[in-house]
Scaffold this motif. Structure first.
Motif, PDB file in Angstrom:
ATOM      1  N   ASP A  23       0.834  -1.214   0.000  1.00 32.31           N
ATOM      2  CA  ASP A  23       0.000   0.000   0.000  1.00 32.31           C
ATOM      3  C   ASP A  23       0.862   1.255   0.000  1.00 32.31           C
ATOM      4  O   ASP A  23       0.535   2.250  -0.649  1.00 32.31           O
ATOM      5  N   GLU A  72       2.186   1.551  -3.611  1.00 32.38           N
ATOM      6  CA  GLU A  72       1.188   1.837  -4.642  1.00 32.38           C
ATOM      7  C   GLU A  72       0.396   3.110  -4.383  1.00 32.38           C
ATOM      8  O   GLU A  72       0.244   3.944  -5.277  1.00 32.38           O
ATOM      9  N   ARG A  73      -0.113   3.260  -3.151  1.00 27.21           N
ATOM     10  CA  ARG A  73      -1.078   4.334  -2.900  1.00 27.21           C
ATOM     11  C   ARG A  73      -0.424   5.608  -2.384  1.00 27.21           C
ATOM     12  O   ARG A  73      -1.086   6.627  -2.258  1.00 27.21           O
ATOM     13  N   ALA A 110       4.003   5.624  -5.523  1.00 30.95           N
ATOM     14  CA  ALA A 110       3.689   5.611  -6.963  1.00 30.95           C
ATOM     15  C   ALA A 110       2.613   6.640  -7.291  1.00 30.95           C
ATOM     16  O   ALA A 110       2.628   7.259  -8.354  1.00 30.95           O
ATOM     17  N   ALA A 111       1.680   6.853  -6.361  1.00 26.55           N
ATOM     18  CA  ALA A 111       0.577   7.787  -6.592  1.00 26.55           C
ATOM     19  C   ALA A 111       0.974   9.237  -6.353  1.00 26.55           C
ATOM     20  O   ALA A 111       0.177  10.148  -6.585  1.00 26.55           O
ATOM     21  N   ARG A 141       1.519  10.763  -3.493  1.00 25.10           N
ATOM     22  CA  ARG A 141       0.874  11.385  -2.325  1.00 25.10           C
ATOM     23  C   ARG A 141       1.895  11.620  -1.220  1.00 25.10           C
ATOM     24  O   ARG A 141       2.928  10.958  -1.153  1.00 25.10           O
ATOM     25  N   ILE A 198      -5.331   5.582   3.286  1.00 20.51           N
ATOM     26  CA  ILE A 198      -4.524   4.670   2.464  1.00 20.51           C
ATOM     27  C   ILE A 198      -4.895   3.206   2.735  1.00 20.51           C
ATOM     28  O   ILE A 198      -4.798   2.359   1.865  1.00 20.51           O
ATOM     29  N   GLN A 214       9.930   7.161  -7.317  1.00 21.52           N
ATOM     30  CA  GLN A 214       8.510   7.180  -7.704  1.00 21.52           C
ATOM     31  C   GLN A 214       8.282   6.414  -9.012  1.00 21.52           C
ATOM     32  O   GLN A 214       7.330   5.626  -9.123  1.00 21.52           O
ATOM     33  N   SER A 254       6.110   2.978  -9.563  1.00 18.44           N
ATOM     34  CA  SER A 254       5.044   2.877 -10.565  1.00 18.44           C
ATOM     35  C   SER A 254       5.240   1.659 -11.456  1.00 18.44           C
ATOM     36  O   SER A 254       4.285   0.965 -11.821  1.00 18.44           O
TER      37      SER A 254
END
Lengths: 143, 143
Positions: free
Chosen positions: A63, A66-67, A70-71, A73, A82, B33, B37
């Motif tokens: 998480d 990904e959240r 990668a996102a 945030r 999250i 990052q 991804s």
């Protein structure tokens, strides 16, 4: 005969026998960065998230990747934004075979363990491999 | 007799037989990052890091958690600053038992696989559990 007993033990033994770790948790309003630090401190790859002493979510290394990262945030967001709220659980009385099925079918690495409908622990992918390794050592020692 | 053969197959079979996935890689100057991804895109929890077409490092979900988010570092840093450079490997000719030992002794979830001293693939903790599950299904089907 010994083989049959060894094999039956592995898969049909209740989950209860294999819970070795306490579930570590953070409060729902902790930041992602604080939650990550807590996971590092305890050497774990998942956390339960609490609100009013109840488990309301679950949060893993995947998480964070990904959240959050990668996102794009901020790690300052609360874990409640999250976390996964759909909890995948097995009861302590179910056979260990069920854990393998859940991990494989849902492509997850952690299964929360319940007793009388309350969450009491966790079993991870690593626990399963460690069990397997102990089984092999026992087998070799018994040869 | 069948039991003995099944068990021998599992542990003493060469690693080669169990490599099912290609190793995914990023360049050393990719940002954390972008690397995250790419991992999400491929549904994986680790990446090899390349420089001049050679694997110079390795990067996992746990590194993102520990060395980026918990450490308060920006996801804009290059993966080369975060990656692990001490690579833990096994050769395709070694027995699968060796993978279990490496994962357990080093508390790692991924072992890089070499052939003629070049890295050719990866075996993960999940692969080991999936193997175990297939072994069980084969056993049950053969009963």
């Amino acid at each position: 005969m010994k083989d049959e007993r060894t094999r039956a033990f592995d898969l049909d033994a209740p989950v209860r026998r294999y819970i070795t770790k306490k579930l570590i948790a953070v409060e729902h309003d902790s930041t992602v960065q604080d939650a990550a630090s807590r996971m590092v401190e305890f050497g774990i790859s998942s956390l339960a998230v609490l609100r009013d002493r109840e488990v309301v979510g679950f949060f893993t290394d995947a998480d964070i990747k990904e959240r959050v990262v990668a996102a794009g945030r901020s790690p300052a967001v609360p874990v409640s934004e999250i976390m996964t709220t759909e909890l995948i659980t097995a009861d302590v009385t179910e056979p260990i075979r069920r854990i393998l099925d859940l991990m494989s079918d849902h492509r997850i690495k952690h299964v929360l363990i319940t007793e009388h409908e309350s969450i009491v622990g966790i079993i991870t992918l690593r626990d399963v491999v460690d069990m397997e390794r102990r089984r092999l050592e026992t087998y070799i020692a018994g040869e």
